[in-house]
Design a protein around this motif. Structure first.
Motif, short mmCIF file in Angstrom:
data_model
loop_
_atom_site.label_atom_id
_atom_site.label_comp_id
_atom_site.label_asym_id
_atom_site.label_seq_id
_atom_site.Cartn_x
_atom_site.Cartn_y
_atom_site.Cartn_z
N UNK A 1 36.42 -26.42 -38.28
CA UNK A 1 36.24 -26.66 -36.86
C UNK A 1 37.49 -26.28 -36.08
N UNK A 2 37.27 -25.72 -34.92
CA UNK A 2 38.39 -25.45 -34.02
C UNK A 2 38.68 -26.73 -33.23
N UNK A 3 39.81 -26.75 -32.57
CA UNK A 3 40.17 -27.92 -31.76
C UNK A 3 39.14 -28.14 -30.66
N UNK A 4 38.63 -27.05 -30.11
CA UNK A 4 37.63 -27.15 -29.04
C UNK A 4 36.33 -27.75 -29.57
N UNK B 1 44.55 -38.02 -26.77
CA UNK B 1 44.97 -37.66 -28.13
C UNK B 1 45.03 -36.14 -28.33
N UNK B 2 44.35 -35.38 -27.51
CA UNK B 2 44.34 -33.92 -27.65
C UNK B 2 45.33 -33.22 -26.71
N UNK B 3 45.33 -33.60 -25.45
CA UNK B 3 46.11 -32.86 -24.47
C UNK B 3 47.28 -33.65 -23.89
N UNK B 4 47.40 -34.89 -24.27
CA UNK B 4 48.49 -35.71 -23.75
C UNK B 4 48.06 -36.51 -22.54
N UNK C 1 45.77 -24.31 -18.08
CA UNK C 1 46.66 -25.23 -18.80
C UNK C 1 46.13 -25.62 -20.17
N UNK C 2 44.81 -25.58 -20.34
CA UNK C 2 44.19 -26.08 -21.57
C UNK C 2 43.12 -25.10 -22.04
N UNK C 3 43.46 -24.23 -23.00
CA UNK C 3 42.49 -23.22 -23.46
C UNK C 3 41.29 -23.83 -24.19
N UNK C 4 41.41 -25.05 -24.67
CA UNK C 4 40.30 -25.71 -25.38
C UNK C 4 39.51 -26.65 -24.48
N UNK C 5 39.60 -26.45 -23.17
CA UNK C 5 38.93 -27.31 -22.20
C UNK C 5 37.42 -27.36 -22.46
N UNK C 6 36.85 -28.57 -22.39
CA UNK C 6 35.41 -28.78 -22.54
C UNK C 6 34.93 -29.48 -21.28
N UNK C 7 34.00 -28.85 -20.57
CA UNK C 7 33.50 -29.45 -19.33
C UNK C 7 32.41 -30.48 -19.63
N UNK C 8 32.16 -31.35 -18.66
CA UNK C 8 31.10 -32.34 -18.82
C UNK C 8 29.74 -31.68 -18.99
N UNK C 9 29.53 -30.53 -18.34
CA UNK C 9 28.26 -29.83 -18.49
C UNK C 9 28.04 -29.37 -19.91
N UNK C 10 29.10 -28.92 -20.58
CA UNK C 10 28.99 -28.52 -21.99
C UNK C 10 28.66 -29.72 -22.87
N UNK C 11 29.24 -30.86 -22.55
CA UNK C 11 28.96 -32.08 -23.31
C UNK C 11 27.49 -32.46 -23.12
N UNK C 12 27.00 -32.43 -21.89
CA UNK C 12 25.60 -32.78 -21.60
C UNK C 12 24.65 -31.86 -22.36
N UNK C 13 24.97 -30.56 -22.40
CA UNK C 13 24.13 -29.60 -23.11
C UNK C 13 24.15 -29.86 -24.61
#
Length: 153
Positions: free
Chosen positions: A2-5, A73-76, A139-151
């Protein structure tokens, strides 16, 4: 592997699925909104529509708190606080705009009220989300948006 993202998306998805009953069960949300509609009719007050943003914020708050803990824990703490502050400011702006529009359009018909509100609120939401995602992805290349979480749920 798994990647960090992917790992962050997985943890946020689990947090979203564990959030409070109001947010995870669509039936409860529908019943709450119907209850608000009944109160509006019973008390003959359109201002009770202000309970809609309160219901949304209440249903989403537990997830946002858990999301902040996961992101720390991931981005500070600094970037997680930035996420949290943006979410809070965005929702306050949308809720206040909703309340102002509702008060200003109270003399119009139901459909005119909601049409006006949606025509103004949707662009504010879309532009603020676009700006935030563009800024955070720098600032955060592994950013996960709420829309991605919902999907992903």
């Amino acid at each position: 592997m798994r990647t960090a993202r992917d790992e962050r998306l997985h943890e946020l998805t689990l947090a979203y699925m564990e959030k409070d009953l109001l947010g995870t069960r669509w039936l409860w949300t529908v019943l709450l909104l119907m209850g608000i509609g009944i109160l509006m009719t019973w008390f003959d007050s359109v201002l009770l529509t202000l309970l809609f943003p309160v219901a949304f914020l209440g249903s989403n708050l537990r997830y946002q708190v858990k999301k902040r803990q996961i992101l720390e824990s991931y981005v500070g703490e600094e970037l997680a606080t930035t996420y949290w502050q943006f979410w809070l400011v965005q929702n306050v702006v949308l809720s206040v705009t909703f309340a102002i529009l509702l008060i200003l359009t109270v003399d119009l018909s139901f459909w005119q009220i909601w049409g006006t509100i949606l025509i103004i609120l949707i662009p504010i939401y879309v532009v603020s989300e676009w700006w935030f995602k563009r800024r955070i992805r720098r600032d955060d290349p592994d950013f996960v948006s709420d829309q991605e979480v919902y999907k992903n749920v």
